[in-house]
Design an enzyme around this catalytic site. Structure first.
Site, PDB file in Angstrom:
ATOM      1  N   CYS A 176       0.723  -1.249  -0.160  1.00 21.85           N
ATOM      2  CA  CYS A 176      -0.160   0.300  -0.447  1.00 21.85           C
ATOM      3  C   CYS A 176       0.992   1.223   0.540  1.00 21.85           C
ATOM      4  CB  CYS A 176      -0.380   0.259   1.337  1.00 21.85           C
ATOM      5  SG  CYS A 176      -2.098   1.710   1.653  1.00 21.85           S
ATOM      6  N   HIS A 188      -8.963  -3.218  -1.521  1.00 23.87           N
ATOM      7  CA  HIS A 188      -8.221  -2.308  -0.787  1.00 23.87           C
ATOM      8  C   HIS A 188      -8.286  -1.278  -1.416  1.00 23.87           C
ATOM      9  CE1 HIS A 188      -4.079  -1.262  -0.291  1.00 23.87           C
ATOM     10  NE2 HIS A 188      -4.350  -0.929  -0.124  1.00 23.87           N
ATOM     11  N   GLU A 189      -9.261  -0.529  -2.599  1.00 21.54           N
ATOM     12  CA  GLU A 189      -9.145   0.673  -2.356  1.00 21.54           C
ATOM     13  C   GLU A 189     -10.514   0.969  -1.706  1.00 21.54           C
ATOM     14  OE1 GLU A 189      -6.834   2.390  -3.420  1.00 21.54           O
ATOM     15  OE2 GLU A 189      -5.699   1.416  -4.180  1.00 21.54           O
ATOM     16  N   HIS A 201     -10.052   1.636   2.031  1.00 20.06           N
ATOM     17  CA  HIS A 201      -9.638   2.740   2.484  1.00 20.06           C
ATOM     18  C   HIS A 201     -10.669   3.934   2.555  1.00 20.06           C
ATOM     19  CE1 HIS A 201      -4.590   2.339   2.008  1.00 20.06           C
ATOM     20  NE2 HIS A 201      -5.027   2.243   0.942  1.00 20.06           N
TER      21      HIS A 201
END
Ligand code: ZN
Length: 195
Positions: free
Chosen positions: A110, A152-153, A156
């Site tokens: 990341c 993953h995004e 966030h």
């Protein structure tokens, strides 16, 4: 000019971001932000960037994976990860759902946990409902590495980092990851000793 990327420890990375309205999406301010994020992602380089990573607590992320050359991965390594090129894409207010139970485990890193990597188990198939940069609804079905990037995004945007989901004993500096794990993410020393 690329924007500096916020590193782990900053509370913006741990806050659930707010949604954008369609009017906001069309505003010059957000359109400019999207361009800056695209540039920042490219120069990092990275395959995804979420707004909280540049200090903006809004549900906006950009993705682009050229796969191939830039990754320095062989075709075999790309195939193992089911990694194919993903054209530039903007995700706004995305909602992700796993498609099936199957999970796959690979190292990931990341830009906000710079210099490290760890194995993370992710759904192999996901579907995402989101708005694009024009405020239009888009439905995405993704598999393999693309599905991993999306997970993953979108994490966030909900204040979650991969370190919350990683197999913590695999957490490595990038240098040690290269040294002690092979291209298929198997431990080098162990496999060499066994064989
Ligand atoms: Zn990240």
């Amino acid at each position: 000019m690329p924007i500096p990327i916020v590193q782990t420890g900053h509370p913006v990375l741990r806050t659930e971001a707010r949604e954008l309205t369609r009017d906001e999406i069309k505003s010059a301010e957000i359109q400019l932000l999207i361009e800056l994020m695209r540039e920042t992602m490219k120069s990092a380089p990275g395959v995804g960037l979420a707004a909280p990573q540049i200090g903006e607590s809004i549900k906006l992320a950009v993705i682009e994976d050229e796969a191939g050359e830039k990754t320095k991965m062989s075709t075999e390594e790309l195939n193992l990860r089911e990694r194919c090129p993903v054209p530039f894409q903007v995700l706004i207010n995305p909602i992700l759902q796993p498609a099936g139970e199957e999970k796959v485990e690979f190292f990931e890193g990341c830009l906000s946990v710079s210099g490290f990597a760890a194995k993370v188990s992710r759904y192999r198939n996901v579907s995402v409902a989101a708005l694009n940069e024009h405020g239009e609804e888009v439905a995405i079905k993704a598999t393999g590495w693309y599905a991993r990037i999306l997970q993953h995004e979108i994490d966030h945007l909900n204040g979650i980092l991969y370190i919350d989901r990683m197999q913590s004993t695999t957490f490595s500096s990038v240098e040690n990851k290269m040294r002690f794990w092979d291209s298929q993410d198997r431990p080098r020393q162990f496999s060499e000793q066994v064989e």
